[in-house]
Each structure stands twice: as structure tokens, then as C-alpha cells.
Design a protein around this motif. Structure first.
Motif, PDB file in Angstrom:
ATOM      1  N   VAL A  67       0.834  -1.203   0.000  1.00 60.11           N
ATOM      2  CA  VAL A  67       0.000   0.000   0.000  1.00 60.11           C
ATOM      3  C   VAL A  67       0.870   1.254   0.000  1.00 60.11           C
ATOM      4  N   CYS A  68       1.898   1.286   0.851  1.00 63.32           N
ATOM      5  CA  CYS A  68       2.781   2.458   0.911  1.00 63.32           C
ATOM      6  C   CYS A  68       3.617   2.594  -0.362  1.00 63.32           C
ATOM      7  N   LEU A  69       4.047   1.469  -0.944  1.00 63.29           N
ATOM      8  CA  LEU A  69       4.841   1.524  -2.176  1.00 63.29           C
ATOM      9  C   LEU A  69       4.026   2.121  -3.325  1.00 63.29           C
ATOM     10  N   ILE A  70       2.813   1.611  -3.510  1.00 64.77           N
ATOM     11  CA  ILE A  70       1.972   2.113  -4.596  1.00 64.77           C
ATOM     12  C   ILE A  70       1.554   3.556  -4.322  1.00 64.77           C
ATOM     13  N   SER A  71       1.261   3.884  -3.062  1.00 69.22           N
ATOM     14  CA  SER A  71       0.876   5.254  -2.722  1.00 69.22           C
ATOM     15  C   SER A  71       2.001   6.240  -2.991  1.00 69.22           C
ATOM     16  N   SER A  72       3.245   5.866  -2.671  1.00 66.95           N
ATOM     17  CA  SER A  72       4.367   6.779  -2.926  1.00 66.95           C
ATOM     18  C   SER A  72       4.545   7.019  -4.424  1.00 66.95           C
ATOM     19  N   SER A  73       4.422   5.960  -5.222  1.00 70.13           N
ATOM     20  CA  SER A  73       4.551   6.134  -6.676  1.00 70.13           C
ATOM     21  C   SER A  73       3.422   6.977  -7.233  1.00 70.13           C
ATOM     22  N   VAL A  74       2.202   6.738  -6.741  1.00 76.01           N
ATOM     23  CA  VAL A  74       1.035   7.466  -7.255  1.00 76.01           C
ATOM     24  C   VAL A  74       1.097   8.938  -6.848  1.00 76.01           C
ATOM     25  N   LEU A  75       1.520   9.242  -5.627  1.00 76.87           N
ATOM     26  CA  LEU A  75       1.590  10.636  -5.192  1.00 76.87           C
ATOM     27  C   LEU A  75       2.685  11.398  -5.949  1.00 76.87           C
ATOM     28  N   TYR A  76       3.805  10.727  -6.210  1.00 81.14           N
ATOM     29  CA  TYR A  76       4.844  11.369  -7.017  1.00 81.14           C
ATOM     30  C   TYR A  76       4.361  11.578  -8.451  1.00 81.14           C
ATOM     31  N   TYR A  77       3.637  10.604  -8.965  1.00 81.43           N
ATOM     32  CA  TYR A  77       3.042  10.695 -10.303  1.00 81.43           C
ATOM     33  C   TYR A  77       2.032  11.835 -10.378  1.00 81.43           C
ATOM     34  N   SER A  78       1.288  12.037  -9.275  1.00 80.16           N
ATOM     35  CA  SER A  78       0.291  13.120  -9.240  1.00 80.16           C
ATOM     36  C   SER A  78       0.939  14.491  -9.272  1.00 80.16           C
ATOM     37  N   GLY A  79       2.212  14.579  -8.874  1.00 77.09           N
ATOM     38  CA  GLY A  79       2.896  15.861  -8.911  1.00 77.09           C
ATOM     39  C   GLY A  79       2.969  16.461 -10.295  1.00 77.09           C
ATOM     40  N   SER A  80       2.896  15.617 -11.325  1.00 78.02           N
ATOM     41  CA  SER A  80       2.858  16.123 -12.696  1.00 78.02           C
ATOM     42  C   SER A  80       1.441  16.061 -13.277  1.00 78.02           C
ATOM     43  N   TYR A  81       0.719  14.980 -12.969  1.00 77.50           N
ATOM     44  CA  TYR A  81      -0.604  14.790 -13.572  1.00 77.50           C
ATOM     45  C   TYR A  81      -1.600  15.830 -13.070  1.00 77.50           C
ATOM     46  N   MET A  82      -1.540  16.182 -11.771  1.00 77.53           N
ATOM     47  CA  MET A  82      -2.512  17.088 -11.167  1.00 77.53           C
ATOM     48  C   MET A  82      -1.937  18.469 -10.882  1.00 77.53           C
ATOM     49  N   ILE A  83      -0.788  18.797 -11.473  1.00 76.67           N
ATOM     50  CA  ILE A  83      -0.111  20.037 -11.094  1.00 76.67           C
ATOM     51  C   ILE A  83      -0.896  21.278 -11.513  1.00 76.67           C
ATOM     52  N   GLU A  84      -1.710  21.167 -12.558  1.00 74.65           N
ATOM     53  CA  GLU A  84      -2.489  22.320 -13.003  1.00 74.65           C
ATOM     54  C   GLU A  84      -3.784  22.490 -12.220  1.00 74.65           C
ATOM     55  N   ASP A  85      -4.069  21.564 -11.332  1.00 70.09           N
ATOM     56  CA  ASP A  85      -5.280  21.659 -10.529  1.00 70.09           C
ATOM     57  C   ASP A  85      -5.110  22.736  -9.453  1.00 70.09           C
ATOM     58  N   LYS A  86      -6.120  23.574  -9.297  1.00 66.90           N
ATOM     59  CA  LYS A  86      -6.030  24.675  -8.328  1.00 66.90           C
ATOM     60  C   LYS A  86      -6.078  24.169  -6.884  1.00 66.90           C
ATOM     61  N   THR A  87      -6.672  23.008  -6.671  1.00 69.54           N
ATOM     62  CA  THR A  87      -6.790  22.453  -5.311  1.00 69.54           C
ATOM     63  C   THR A  87      -5.886  21.231  -5.166  1.00 69.54           C
ATOM     64  N   PHE A  88      -4.650  21.357  -5.628  1.00 67.80           N
ATOM     65  CA  PHE A  88      -3.720  20.226  -5.614  1.00 67.80           C
ATOM     66  C   PHE A  88      -3.419  19.767  -4.186  1.00 67.80           C
ATOM     67  N   ASN A  89      -3.234  20.712  -3.269  1.00 73.16           N
ATOM     68  CA  ASN A  89      -2.934  20.330  -1.877  1.00 73.16           C
ATOM     69  C   ASN A  89      -4.094  19.585  -1.240  1.00 73.16           C
ATOM     70  N   ARG A  90      -5.323  19.989  -1.562  1.00 79.25           N
ATOM     71  CA  ARG A  90      -6.485  19.267  -1.029  1.00 79.25           C
ATOM     72  C   ARG A  90      -6.502  17.832  -1.540  1.00 79.25           C
ATOM     73  N   PHE A  91      -6.167  17.654  -2.806  1.00 76.79           N
ATOM     74  CA  PHE A  91      -6.104  16.307  -3.371  1.00 76.79           C
ATOM     75  C   PHE A  91      -5.082  15.452  -2.620  1.00 76.79           C
ATOM     76  N   MET A  92      -3.925  16.037  -2.319  1.00 75.79           N
ATOM     77  CA  MET A  92      -2.891  15.301  -1.599  1.00 75.79           C
ATOM     78  C   MET A  92      -3.356  14.895  -0.204  1.00 75.79           C
ATOM     79  N   TYR A  93      -4.018  15.809   0.495  1.00 74.59           N
ATOM     80  CA  TYR A  93      -4.500  15.500   1.840  1.00 74.59           C
ATOM     81  C   TYR A  93      -5.550  14.394   1.821  1.00 74.59           C
TER      82      TYR A  93
END
Length: 575
Positions: A67-93
Motif C-alpha cells: 500500500v505504501c509503495l503504490i501510494s508513494s509512486s502514485v503521489l509522485y506521479y500526481s505531482g505532474s498529472y494534477m499540477i495544473e489543478d487549483k486544489t492540488f494540496n487538497r487532493f494530496m490530503y
């Protein structure tokens, strides 16, 4: 010098280190046979103690590592995929809240404390499905949360039934549940079926693809939907001597077949992968119903690696083709995105059980053990069909999106230049290649004894080859294939709509709710409930107060009436 580290990088490092720690701890506990249990007694209820418990054994720690391995990869991946989202920090939380809920659910062997993680998963899943805040997402989120509430109610009923045992630790009490506890077992299986989207609760999983693609890679492929399977693995000693097993076997085999058939008529890229997830969940629960929880857990872990990778590759493809999800609008991507297409092909081949990839070790063993077991002909036939359909829709997906003719516009900028997305897929790509063998050596130091004929041994290979050939050839001659689809329009609509399950789960269900709600309002709220409820109590209390009011007025007429009635009553008794 000031270091500027973004949020997705911090989360990736933290979860990556947590994954390494949990993995090393799991290996040590597996070798030493050690289980650590942490208990906190909150309150006592008669002779039952409500205890918050955490169990740290190799099963929970190994699952938490993934779970932690996949979550770390997905959150790092989201740094580019969701970077244009205005509520990026909310998505991370929200995603971090999901990881916490999943950890609570995995580490807890107590039904009361597992309810915290179970409900947290449902709540966070709803928040992520409606993240894009449009009508489609709202409808999908409502279908998701209402379907999962059935499982939540089943968990609550299980807590009530299990209270007569004097505790809620299912690692202890599941060994003592005989056939008298059939109701408790039924509710637990119902909870697992809703969370793992088995028939008739299958409609919510493809609908949940309205969430962002990183969410689909994490939540709806490898963690949330496997929570029901994990619960059944923990409760497996109670299911061994139960009539629930045969029902679970047939339902899971039907789900496996239905999802594989529907994926061959689907054109949405994310929904095809979601239906393949549904098919693999059916395979996990089917082998669990046959009495092999270790194989179900093995396939759960190996499937998590290549399915999360497949969703991440699909996200890169969707991101590059300007948001299109229809595979008919893609094609010939291998010439523009060689690295992403390579990872996607590895994940697809692992899904099909290609030799020496992650899916081969678990899937091939599951099929061979199922063919050796005392399984009825219907389940055996559904296993064969689902295996062929898996290879069939995989080859169809490869033809339409990766190797077919170029169907994109001339202004699309398609490339592998996004280093964050491609780097985040490397870890899961290595896991899809080497993870199955490593898990096999770790979990099964003594191999299974497989004894079957040459025909049964080669049956999986033959069925896979036939399914792949049919899937590629039918789509190669695309014109005649489409015309055949128009001729058999009713069958295509039925198979492509998951046997009308989304229709029955949403529109017909809402119509039935409206009709039944109107009847209940007339008969209940404005009828007998009103007469015996609020208005009835009002009239009764008003009449009683009017009598008391007259008595308190000290009126001569009242006392004369009471005196006369009393005298008549006395005379009536004595005569």
C-alpha cells in the motif's frame, strides 16, 4: 541555501521509507514466526470489552508495504498529472487520508476498530470520485457510496451478532465459528462482496472511474477494492466449514466472466482496466471460496503491482492525447511513446499471465489449483471462459491504442518527455517484472504439489492463445466485426452494459425508490404514522389536559357529575 521541496516529493519519500520498513519487518516476522499485538481497552460492556487492537504480523505488514509503495509512486506521479489543478494540496490530503484509513483497516483484527478504517475508505472514496464536481461525478459518487453503505450495514450487524461471543477479535474467534454462526458469516461475505464489487454490486466500480486517474491507480485497482478480499482472508478459518463457500464461488466466477465479457465491448480505456480489476477480484474470491487464502493473498499482492502500473500508463496516454479516453481515438502510440507503451505492454502481459511476469506465478497457480479441486462444471467452465476473455480484451486494447492505425489529430503533442510520470512508473514496472517471483519464493518456500493430466496442464496455455488470436483477428477486420455487432445489437448492448447492472442500480432503483417512497408517505407519514404518532399523541394529550383543566377549576358541576357517576357505579356493583 534554501531547499524547496514540493508536497508530492515529501509524501513520496515518507511513504517510500515506510514501505521499506514494513517490507523488512514482514520478512523478519515471516522467518521468525513472530506476531506483535497492541491492545488498548477503551471500555467494558457487561462481560464484553471494547478493545482497540493492532496486529503486526507478516500478512498485515506485507500488505501495508505494498500500500505504501503504490501510494508513494502514485503521489509522485500526481505531482505532474494534477499540477495544473487549483486544489492540488487538497487532493494530496485526501489521498493521505485514504492511506491512513487503509492502514487502520489492514492492521486491525477487531471488528469495532476495523469499522473506523472501513468507513474511512468509503468516505474518502466518495470524496475522490466527486473530485471533479460535475453531474457525472456526482452520480458516480452517489452510486459508489450507496453501494458501499450496504457493506457498512453488514459490518454493523456482524458486530451486533459477534457480541455474544464476548469479543470482536476475529483472529481469535473465527476458529470457533461453526455452522450455527451462518448469519454472521453471511453478513461478512456480503460486506466483502460490496467492497470488492461482486454481483449484484458491480456497477459502482466502473462508475468510480470518474475520479482522477491517480486515484484510480491507487484506490480502485489495488487497495480499496481489495479490502473485502483482505477481510475474507482474515476470516478464512470461519469460512472453511460453511455453506457460504459454494454461493461465494458461483457469484465470484460469474463476476469474473461478466467483467471479462463486458471489457470486450467497452471503448473507454479506464473502464476496460476497471472491468479487468473486477475480473481479477472475482478470481481472488473464487480461490478463497475453494479454501486457499494464501493463494488469494498472493494474487492480491502481485495484481496490485501490475494493475496500478497499468492505470498509471493509461493516465500518461490520456494526458498525452488531450484527455480522450476512447480507445478508437488513439492508435499507433508505440511510435510516439515507446517507454510508456513498453510499461503498458508489460502490465498487460502480466495481467494475461505471461510466463515469468508477476501475474504468471499467482494466476497460473490459482488456475491449476482450481482445476485440481472438487469444483463443479459450471465454475470450471466459467474459469476457462474468463481466462480466454482476459487475453482477448488485452489484445483488443493493444490493437486499438498501441499498435493500430493512427487516429489522432495532427496537433496532438505525444511524447514521453514528462520525467516525473515516467520515473514514477519505473518502480512498479520492476515490480511487475520481478515481484511475482520474489513473492513466490518468500511466501511459498515449499512448492505446491500440482498433479494433473497433460491436457489439463496445457489447457490454460491453449485457451490463452485462442483468446488472444480471436481478440486480435476480430479487431484487425474491424469493419466486419462492427457490422456483426450491429446484427447482434441486443447481445452487444447486454454484454457491454454489464448485464444491465448500472441501469438496474441507478435509474430503475431510483424509480422504485420514488414509487415506494410515495406509497410510504401516503400510508405511513400521512396515514397510520400520523394517526398513532404525532397527531394521535397530540389529541390524546389535549383531551387529558382538558379533563385536568376542568378538575382544577373546582366547578360544582364537575363534582356533581363525578358524584352521580360514582353512585351509579356503586349501585351497579352491589345489585
Amino acid at each position: 541555501m534554501i531547499w524547496k521541496i514540493s508536497m508530492h516529493e515529501i509524501n513520496m519519500v515518507f511513504l517510500g521509507l515506510s514501505s521499506i520498513y514494513c517490507g523488512v519487518s514482514a520478512v523478519l516476522k515471516l522467518n521468525n514466526g513472530v506476531v506483535d499485538v497492541v491492545e488498548w481497552e477503551m471500555m467494558s460492556l457487561n462481560s464484553s470489552y471494547i478493545v482497540f487492537t493492532l496486529v503486526l504480523d507478516w500478512v498485515s505488514l506485507l500488505f501495508l508495504c505494498f500500500v505504501c509503495l503504490i501510494s508513494s509512486s502514485v503521489l509522485y506521479y500526481s505531482g505532474s498529472y494534477m499540477i495544473e489543478d487549483k486544489t492540488f494540496n487538497r487532493f494530496m490530503y485526501i489521498v493521505l487520508a485514504f492511506v491512513v484509513s487503509m492502514s487502520m483497516m489492514v492492521l486491525s483484527p477487531n471488528l469495532i476498530s476495523i469499522l473506523l478504517g472501513w468507513d474511512g475508505l468509503g468516505l474518502v472514496s466518495y470524496a475522490l470520485v466527486i473530485y471533479y464536481q460535475n453531474e457525472k461525478s456526482a452520480n458516480a459518487g452517489m452510486l459508489t457510496v450507496l453501494s458501499n453503505r450496504v457493506g457498512d450495514v453488514a459490518i454493523l450487524l456482524s458486530i451486533g451478532l459477534m457480541s455474544s461471543l464476548g469479543g470482536w477479535n476475529f483472529l481469535v474467534y473465527s476458529n470457533y465459528m461453526n455452522d450455527e454462526w451462518l448469519g454472521l458469516k453471511f453478513f461478512l461475505v456480503l460486506a466483502a462482496m460490496t467492497k470488492s464489487a461482486q454481483i449484484p454490486f458491480s456497477a459502482w466500480l466502473p462508475a468510480a472511474m470518474a475520479a482522477p486517474t491517480p486515484v484510480s491507480a491507487l484506490v480502485h485497482s489495488s487497495t480499496l477494492v481489495t479490502a473485502g478480499v483482505y477481510l475474507m482472508i482474515r476470516f478464512s478459518p470461519a469460512l472453511m466449514s460453511s455453506g457460504v463457500q459454494s454461493g461465494l464461488l458461483i457469484i465470484s466466477c460469474l463476476t469474473m466472466f461478466m467483467a471479462g465479457l463486458g471489457a470486450n465491448f467497452e471503448y473507454d480505456l479506464k473502464k476496460i482496466i476497471a472491468l479487468s480489476t473486477l475480473s481479477q477480484l472475482g478470481m481472488m474470491l473464487s480461490i478463497l471460496a475453494l479454501g486457499y487464502p494464501d493463494l488469494a493473498f498472493f494474487h492480491l499482492l502481485s495484481h496490485a503491482l501490475f494493475k496500478a502500473l497499468l492505470f498509471m500508463c493509461a493516465g500518461v496516454v490520456i494526458h498525452s492525447v488531450s484527455g480522450y479516453q476512447d480507445i478508437r481515438c488513439m492508435g499507433s502510440l508505440v511510435e510516439f511513446m515507446p517507454l510508456s507503451v513498453s510499461f503498458m505492454t508489460i502490465a498487460n502481459l502480466a495481467l494475461c499471465g505471461f510466463p515469468f511476469l508477476a501475474g504468471f506465478y499467482s494466476k497460473d497457480m490459482i488456475l491449476e489449483v482450481a482445476f485440481m479441486s472438487w469444483v463443479n462444471f459450471i465454475a470450471f467452465f466459467l474459469y476457462i471462459l474468463a481466462t480466454g476473455l482476459t487475453v482477448m480484451y488485452t489484445m483488443r486494447l493493444i490493437f486499438f491504442s498501441l499498435s493500430g492505425s493512427f487516429n489522432l489529430g495532427s496537433l496532438n503533442n505525444i511524447s514521453d518527455e514528462d520525467s516525473i510520470m515516467t520515473n514514477s512508473m519505473v518502480v512498479l514496472g520492476l515490480g511487475a517484472i520481478f515481484g511475482g517471483g520474489m513473492l513466490s519464493w518468500l511466501m511459498f518456500p515449499e512448492p505446491y504439489m500440482i498433479c494433473m493430466s497433460d491436457f489439463m496442464k496445457s489447457l490454460v496455455l491453449v485457451i490463452s492463445f485462442i483468446g488472444g488470436a480471436i481478440g486480435y483477428i476480430f479487431n484487425k477486420v474491424n469493419i466486419s466485426y462492427s457490422l456483426k455487432g450491429l446484427v447482434n445489437y441486443e447481445f452487444v448492448v447486454m454484454a457491454g452494459s454489464m448485464w444491465f447492472m448500472p441501469f438496474l442500480s441507478s435509474s430503475k432503483n431510483s424509480e422504485l425508490s420514488f414509487v415506494s417512497g410515495e406509497v410510504l408517505q401516503k400510508v405511513g407519514d400521512k396515514g397510520w404514522h400520523e394517526y398513532f404518532g404525532g397527531q394521535g399523541a397530540y389529541y390524546l394529550i389535549s383531551s387529558m389536559f382538558s379533563i385536568l383543566n376542568e378538575l382544577q377549576m373546582n366547578s360544582v358541576k364537575v363534582f356533581m357529575k363525578v358524584f352521580v357517576i360514582s353512585m351509579i357505579f356503586i349501585l351497579f356493583i352491589y345489585t
